[in-house]
Each structure stands twice: as structure tokens, then as C-alpha cells.
Design a protein around this motif. Structure first.
Motif, PDB file in Angstrom:
ATOM      1  N   LEU A   1     120.257 -37.655 -26.376  1.00  0.00           N
ATOM      2  CA  LEU A   1     118.697 -37.272 -25.725  1.00  0.00           C
ATOM      3  C   LEU A   1     118.870 -36.884 -24.340  1.00  0.00           C
ATOM      4  CD1 LEU A   1     116.763 -40.063 -27.431  1.00  0.00           C
ATOM      5  CD2 LEU A   1     117.577 -37.983 -28.356  1.00  0.00           C
TER       6      LEU A   1
ATOM      7  N   PHE B   1     105.487 -35.383 -24.440  1.00  0.00           N
ATOM      8  CA  PHE B   1     106.317 -36.271 -24.702  1.00  0.00           C
ATOM      9  C   PHE B   1     106.105 -36.996 -26.157  1.00  0.00           C
ATOM     10  CE2 PHE B   1     107.663 -40.996 -24.438  1.00  0.00           C
ATOM     11  CZ  PHE B   1     108.781 -40.758 -24.198  1.00  0.00           C
ATOM     12  N   GLU B   2     104.939 -37.253 -26.364  1.00  0.00           N
ATOM     13  CA  GLU B   2     104.853 -37.995 -27.779  1.00  0.00           C
ATOM     14  C   GLU B   2     105.309 -37.050 -28.883  1.00  0.00           C
ATOM     15  OE1 GLU B   2     101.339 -40.162 -28.657  1.00  0.00           O
ATOM     16  OE2 GLU B   2     100.703 -40.408 -26.676  1.00  0.00           O
TER      17      GLU B   2
ATOM     18  N   LEU C   1     107.819 -34.847 -28.738  1.00  0.00           N
ATOM     19  CA  LEU C   1     109.380 -35.278 -28.584  1.00  0.00           C
ATOM     20  C   LEU C   1     109.843 -36.350 -29.490  1.00  0.00           C
ATOM     21  CD1 LEU C   1     110.107 -33.939 -25.002  1.00  0.00           C
ATOM     22  CD2 LEU C   1     110.467 -32.844 -27.291  1.00  0.00           C
ATOM     23  N   VAL C   2     108.821 -37.566 -29.048  1.00  0.00           N
ATOM     24  CA  VAL C   2     109.144 -38.737 -29.889  1.00  0.00           C
ATOM     25  C   VAL C   2     109.196 -38.795 -31.504  1.00  0.00           C
ATOM     26  CG1 VAL C   2     108.586 -41.170 -30.102  1.00  0.00           C
ATOM     27  CG2 VAL C   2     108.498 -39.996 -27.796  1.00  0.00           C
TER      28      VAL C   2
ATOM     29  N   GLY D   1     120.415 -42.233 -24.086  1.00  0.00           N
ATOM     30  CA  GLY D   1     119.474 -41.379 -23.581  1.00  0.00           C
ATOM     31  C   GLY D   1     119.793 -41.600 -22.184  1.00  0.00           C
TER      32      GLY D   1
ATOM     33  N   GLY E   1     115.959 -38.933 -21.226  1.00  0.00           N
ATOM     34  CA  GLY E   1     116.412 -39.262 -22.537  1.00  0.00           C
ATOM     35  C   GLY E   1     116.302 -40.865 -22.913  1.00  0.00           C
TER      36      GLY E   1
ATOM     37  N   CYS F   1     114.065 -42.893 -21.608  1.00  0.00           N
ATOM     38  CA  CYS F   1     112.467 -43.162 -22.062  1.00  0.00           C
ATOM     39  C   CYS F   1     112.254 -42.668 -23.617  1.00  0.00           C
ATOM     40  CB  CYS F   1     111.610 -42.325 -21.045  1.00  0.00           C
ATOM     41  SG  CYS F   1     111.924 -42.806 -19.436  1.00  0.00           S
ATOM     42  N   LEU F   2     113.032 -41.702 -23.831  1.00  0.00           N
ATOM     43  CA  LEU F   2     112.817 -41.315 -25.054  1.00  0.00           C
ATOM     44  C   LEU F   2     113.254 -42.107 -26.283  1.00  0.00           C
ATOM     45  CD1 LEU F   2     111.319 -38.529 -26.627  1.00  0.00           C
ATOM     46  CD2 LEU F   2     113.655 -37.448 -26.208  1.00  0.00           C
TER      47      LEU F   2
ATOM     48  N   ALA G   1     106.272 -40.190 -19.731  1.00  0.00           N
ATOM     49  CA  ALA G   1     107.400 -40.904 -20.505  1.00  0.00           C
ATOM     50  C   ALA G   1     107.883 -42.141 -19.964  1.00  0.00           C
ATOM     51  CB  ALA G   1     108.799 -39.849 -20.404  1.00  0.00           C
TER      52      ALA G   1
END
Length: 710
Positions: A139, A175-176, A178-179, A202, A206, A208-209, A321
Motif C-alpha cells: 500500500l 479514503f474509506e 480505498l479501505v 503500508g 499506506g 493508515c490504510l 486517513a
């Protein structure tokens, strides 16, 4: 309704031959709803060409927008696609063949606008991984390219199925979403291989993801590796830049990449990646100058990777994020490994690593004090080495120290030699071995190359004899010696206070395993070379006046297991600790100091205890750090005795008395070897470092300095 490639599952060996279909499927999902279809290898066409044709190719799939797939290809003949099951000792991991210059050059191809959504791609360099390798999802950080592992593709691709996430430059996915995109891939892979872990690496954003996905999927077996995670963005040095960036004229944005390049990473570290540390200083400076000259003009490309509007969007995305991930840390049950840079000028990564370590249930940290924010693109950090050294590599729910062990690569071996060069310079170890006819020779010719072989010997103070022994077996015989070590070294509690990647981590990279009956059984079963110290911690942490004294248990713990597998036992002696160190404060001295006494007692009560059922000195295995003073270095001497065959003696050695007689014979041989070395070293004209230095300067490399005649 426009269909796009939302997620796909494809082996790095895609399209090697038509029989490799089970590892390939493509999940196509509509933007308008959740309906999806999984396509087989036969049904997929790449730019109008069937994925399986007369001329087989190896490559990686790239979504090129509007539902199309691009294929980076390199021709490969049929029949060369056999999936390997293990790595050889000193395998080539390719580290140093790719640099940040390759990252910037590849970025030019990746940033072309295509109007497509985020996607996965498999780098061509990763090749075909070992059988049953786990999936690794990378990520990316602020750049979104997915090329952040470019220095590590070849190494990681040997032991992982590597998928890299690519977020196009002009993509504005929240962001959500992408999650959800990553989470969908994780759940699909988990459904197909529920007993294998999934790795999330990450980098910065990444990170945070990865934490967000881990928090939302606590029941999936995840291993999360974070490099300078952006969860600390609220305390970042970039926060004050937002208002000026918004007001900055477009014509001046070209200057931002040059400024960011020095904030985000260390150009010197980036330029050092492909330079051999063993070169003379003048050659290193010359190559460094050439690398920097080639690197600096490429930095202008960062303006295309992160244009002004994209930079502003990414900074706002980072803020959301970080808030999302931080609010869900309590829900994370996954294993987490945090790599933090000491010279990160973009984020307070060292403080953040400590905070995450305290906030997460199962988190360990490794600091790299000399690296910048873009740690994965800099010299001195081999990601696979860190994963191995922290015991994070596994192919099932529980780590098997034998089955999941990955042998050291050639680059790891060279790096270890470079790290230990001053130690080797000071000790200049002499290795002697005994042939079948009893003749003592220089080198390891007397030690069998075919296993199983059990090396049994004396543990010098703090185990300082280990590095020369392991490295010499690799250098001369291309044989890895597995040391069986105290389980406390594998708990994570024995690292340095600074939590840097240390010698404790490195011994795991070079074959150390916890001393248990099951691990010994597996090592014998795989015909390994095993290094055993019956004296254990008591011998390695001996007191004043106890040098070269064995503290072995009364019971023949290892003889009957060795005989069961027909192993060859090689007793050895080693001396030299008294030539380089003076023991000033031993265990008895420290236990007389009130505060230190309590600290040693408390720390050992919380640790793993061995041989608690025994009595006497061998049961006193408290860990402590003795007080030492260095001496002008002398020399280390090793003598491997005549090999003792147990093959054909299995039934005889089942008898306890016979096993005990052999055990005492081995112990006596170790003592005799050390007595021989203590006497003979007096005849060595090159025992002193001054004599050796003069000889090396005029005659030979380190391992060829002469010694006494055996």
C-alpha cells in the motif's frame, strides 16, 4: 454501465503455461453496483490477445483504464515455470540491482493519465515465488504509484506473491473507498486460502490504510508492516505548508519536488544503494558522485508524480486517513511491525512508533536512526532481512522455525561481513579441523559437508565466537549452521534498548532457532548442520576464573537423538576470549549491588527458564550483562575434532549407559581441543594484531594470515 477492474488475483507467473490456471482469476466489478464476475484464465484477453498462446510470456497485469488490461512482458520458454519449493543457501536476492533512479524512470510510465481507478499490479521483477508463499499487498505512500518496493521486488518476489496498489495521479477516491477496495481483496484471498497469512506493507499513507483494514478485519490472519506510518500526520512538519501551497502560483510548483525530495528522503542514502561497502573509500566516493549526478536531474519528475492539485488532495487525504486509523487502533489484533526512521523530516516517526507500540496489542518496533522518510528507497534497509530477523515470515497460522526458515542471501552475507569487518580484523580467526586419519589441518576439510552433522562445543563469553564460525562455514563450505539458542532470544524482550535492528535479529537471519526437542528433531530430519552448546547461558555468562571451563549437564541430552538419525557428531573447542576482553564485573559482583540485584532478579523471573528441574551450576542461567574492558586484540582459535559416527550404532546408543559413555567422550574431546589450542597459540608468530596487520598490508587477506604448524 461501465465495468472496471476493481480487483484481480494473478500470480507473478501468469501465463507461463496453460496448466498454471488455478492461480489466475480476474474479478471485474461495476462502479454502479456490487455485482461482479470472476473470469478464468481462458476467458481473459489482454489488449485483444489471449493470455495463453503459442508463445508463452511472463509479465504483470496493469489496468490501463476503461476496462483495458496492459501486460508488461518478457518472453519465457515453456517448461521453465516449475514452482520452486526452497531457496538455496546464499541465493541471489537482487538487492542493490534496482535504485531510486529506476523508481523515477518507471514513474514516467506509470503516471500517464488513463481515467482509471485504483488497481493492483504484479511487478515483473518479482518472478515466481516459492510454493505456498503468502500474499503481500503493498500500500503506497503519498505518491500512490505502488513502486515503493522497487528495491525489494526481486527478494520479496521469491517468498511472497507481491501485489502493489496503484492510485493514478488524478484519482480522487475518498479514503474509506480505498479501505473498501483493499478490504475486498483481503477477504477474497482469505476465502481462497484461509490458513495462510496475508501481509499488508503500508508505507506512510499506506500505513493508515493497512491499519484501517486490519481494524475492520480482526478475524483474518494479517501481518501488518508499517514504514514511517502517517498516523502521526496531525503532528507533522507538513501541516503549516497547507495554506502557502494553496496560494502558491502554478509556475512555482516546479520547485516543490526539489524541496520535498530532501524532506522525504536522504539523497545520500538513496545514492548508496548499489555501492559495495567493501570498495576502497576513493572508489565509493567516485561512484557516489556519479550516482548523485544521475539522480538529481530526475527529481524534476516529482512535479509530474505529485502535481499541485494532487499534492493538496493527498495532504487532505492524509489528514482523514490518520484520523480514521487512529480512532480504530483498539480493534486491531494483527501482528504489527513498525519500521521508523531517525531522520524523518516529514513525520515524527520515532515518537509515533513508540505510541503505536504502546497502543497496539501485538506490536514490535525497529528503528533505523540514519534513514529518512522514504526508508524503503534508501541504503541499509533490506525489507526481507528485517522480516526474517524479527521472525515475521510464515506460511501458515503459526510460525514453524524450521519449515518457514529462509536461508541467508548473498547480499545478507556480504552485509554481515561488512558489518563485522572490524571484529574479524581484530580476531583473525584460525579454523582447524581433524581428518578421519587424525591429522589436524587448516580449514574445515575435516567437517563433513553432508548432514545431519551436530557440532558440539564450548560457548565463549557472550557467544563472541559465533559470527566467525557461521561465516566461515558459509564462505568455505557453503553450509549454513543452525545454532540452537535460548528461547528468550525469540520473545522480543532481549533487543537493545534503542530497538534498532541488532545482532539478536541477525543471528535469526543466519539460522538460529529456539532450543526445543521438536526443533532439534526437525533439524536432524532435514539433514542440517546443527550447532549445540550444552553449557548454554551459564557457560556464555561465566564468572571470573571460569574461562574454558565446561558447565554441561549430567544427562546426555543430545546423544540419543543424534543416534536416532545417524548424525555425525563433531566436538570442537574454541579459545581467545581472554585475548580480547577482561571480565571486570561478573554475576557475583553485580548481585552484590542492591539496585542491580533487584533488576537482574526481576527481569529473569519474567523470562523463560530452562533446566529448572536440574540442580547445581548448570541450572543457574540468569541473563545479565557483565562488565567488560577491551584488550589489545589477540586471536581466536577453533579446533574441530575427529568426526564421531553414530550411524549403525542406533540400537547400542539406546542404552543409557552407552549413551552416557559417548557423551563423556565428547565432553573430554572438547576439553582436550581447548587445551591443545591454549598450548599451541604460544607458537603463533601472528597472534598479536600488530604482526597480523603488517602481514596483511604486504601479503594476504584476513583469512590467509599464517599461524602455528598443527
Amino acid at each position: 454501465m461501465v465495468s472496471i477492474l476493481k480487483t484481480f488475483r494473478v500470480s507473478p507467473c501468469f501465463a507461463l503455461n496453460s496448466e498454471y490456471k488455478p492461480r489466475f482469476r480476474v474479478r471485474v466489478q461495476s462502479l454502479g453496483n456490487e455485482d461482479s464476475v470472476v473470469l478464468s484464465a481462458n476467458s481473459v484477453r489482454v489488449n485483444g490477445v489471449s493470455s495463453v498462446g503459442e508463445k508463452e510470456r511472463i509479465g504483470s497485469l496493469n489496468d490501463v483504464g476503461n476496462g483495458g488490461l496492459g501486460l508488461s512482458v518478457g518472453e519465457k520458454k515453456k517448461g521453465d515455470d516449475a514452482v520452486p519449493e526452497k531457496l538455496e543457501v546464499l541465493w541471489d536476492d537482487g538487492y542493490g540491482t534496482q535504485t531510486v533512479k529506476d523508481y523515477l524512470d518507471s514513474a514516467k510510465e506509470m503516471i500517464r493519465p488513463d481515467g482509471g481507478p485504483p488497481r493492483w499490479f504484479c511487478p515483473v521483477e518479482c518472478g515466481c515465488p516459492l510454493k505456498d508463499s503468502p500474499l503481500l499487498l503493498f500500500l503506497p505512500g503519498m505518491d500512490g504509484l505502488g513502486l515503493g518496493l522497487i528495491l525489494h521486488h526481486k527478494a520479496l518476489g521469491k517468498v511472497f506473491e507481491v501485489w502493489c496498489m496503484h492510485i493514478p495521479v488524478y484519482d480522487r477516491t475518498p479514503f474509506e473507498e480505498l479501505v473498501t477496495f483493499v478490504e475486498m481483496t483481503v477477504r477474497l484471498e482469505h476465502a481462497s486460502s484461509p490458513n495462510k497469512p496475508i501481509y499488508l506493507v503500508g508505507d506512510s499513507f499506506g500505513g493508515c490504510l493497512a491499519l484501517a483494514v486490519a481494524a475492520r478485519n480482526p478475524l483474518i490472519d494479517l501481518v501488518v508492516i508499517l514504514t514511517n506510518p502517517a498516523t502521526s500526520f496531525g503532528r507533522s512538519q507538513l501541516q503549516p505548508l497547507l495554506p502557502p501551497l494553496e496560494a502558491l502560483p502554478d509556475g512555482l510548483h516546479i520547485t516543490i519536488p526539489y524541496l520535498l525530495s530532501f524532506v522525504m528522503g536522504d539523497p545520500m542514502k538513496m545514492a548508496m544503494v548499489d555501492i559495495k561497502h567493501t570498495l576502497p573509500p576513493t572508489a565509493i566516493l567516485d561512484q557516489l558522485s556519479r550516482n548523485l549526478t544521475a539522480l538529481l536531474p530526475r527529481l524534476s519528475g516529482l512535479a509530474d508524480i505529485i502535481p499541485k492539485d494532487t499534492l493538496l488532495w493527498k495532504l487532505k487525504l492524509l489528514k482523514s486517513a490518520a484520523a480514521y486509523a487512529n480512532s480504530r487502533l483498539h480493534a486491531i489484533t494483527a501482528e504489527v511491525l513498525v519500521l521508523a526512521s531517525g531522520k524523518d523530516n516529514m513525520l515524527p516517526s520515532v515518537d509515533e512508533a513508540q505510541r503505536l507500540s504502546n497502543s497496539l496489542r501485538n506490536c514490535i518496533v525497529r528503528f533505523f536512526k540514519d534513514n529518512g522518510h522514504t526508508i524503503l528507497l534508501e541504503d541499509g534497509v533490506n525489507l526481507l532481512t528485517v522480516i526474517k530477523g524479527t521472525c515475521k515470515y510464515r506460511r501458515s497460522r503459526r510460525r514453524d522455525f524450521i519449515k518457514d526458515f529462509l536461508p541467508p542471501s548473498i547480499s545478507e552475507f556480504k552485509q554481515a561481513q561488512a558489518n563485522n569487518r572490524w571484529f574479524h580484523f581484530g580476531t583473525s580467526s584460525v579454523m582447524l579441523s581433524t581428518l578421519e586419519d587424525g591429522k589436524i589441518v587448516r580449514g574445515l576439510a575435516g567437517v563433513p559437508k553432508d548432514g545431519p552433522v551436530l557440532l558440539v562445543g564450548y560457548h565463549m563469553l557472550l557467544g563472541i565466537e559465533l559470527a566467525p564460525l557461521v561465516e566461515e562455514f558459509l564462505r568455505e563450505k557453503n553450509v549454513l549452521v543452525h545454532g540452537v539458542a535460548h528461547p528468550e532470544l525469540f520473545t522480543g524482550k532481549t533487543g537493545t534498548q534503542s530497538n534498532e535492528f541488532s545482532i539478536i535479529d541477525l543471528i535469526k537471519v543466519f539460522g538460529a532457532v529456539p532450543v526445543t526437542g521438536s526443533n532439534l528433531f526437525k533439524l536432524f530430519s532435514t539433514k542440517s548442520h546443527i550447532l549445540l552448546y550444552p553449557g548454554g547461558a551459564r557457560e556464555a555468562l561465566h564468572r571470573k576464573g571460569e574461562k574454558y571451563k565446561l558447565f554441561w549437564p549430567d544427562q546426555p541430552e543430545f546423544v540419543r537423538m543424534a543416534a536416532r538419525f545417524g548424525a555425525t557428531i563433531v566436538p570442537f573447542g574454541v579459545i581467545g576470549e581472554d585475548d580480547i576482553l577482561e571480565l571486570v564485573l561478573d554475576y557475583d559482583d553485580l548481585m552484590r549491588i542492591p539496585g542491580v540485584h533487584d533488576y537482574i532478579r526481576n527481569s529473569n523471573q519474567e523470562g523463560i527458564r530452562l533446566r529448572t528441574e536440574m540442580s547445581g551450576e548448570v541450572a543457574n542461567q540468569d541473563f545479565y550483562l557483565p562488565g567488560l574492558l577491551p584488550k589489545i586484540p589477540g586471536r581466536f582459535y577453533y579446533l574441530f575434532g575427529k568426526p564421531i559416527q553414530t550411524k549403525g550404532r542406533e540400537n547400542m546408543l539406546k542404552d543409557r549407559q552407552n549413551a552416557n559413555e559417548l557423551y563423556l567422550q565428547i565432553k573430554s574431546e572438547v576439553e582436550r581441543n581447548m587445551a591443545y589450542l591454549v598450548e599451541k597459540r604460544e607458537e603463533d608468530p601472528y597472534r598479536g594484531i600488530i604482526e597480523r596487520t603488517v602481514y596483511r598490508a604486504t601479503s594476504a587477506p584476513m583469512h590467509q594470515v599464517p599461524t602455528f604448524e598443527p
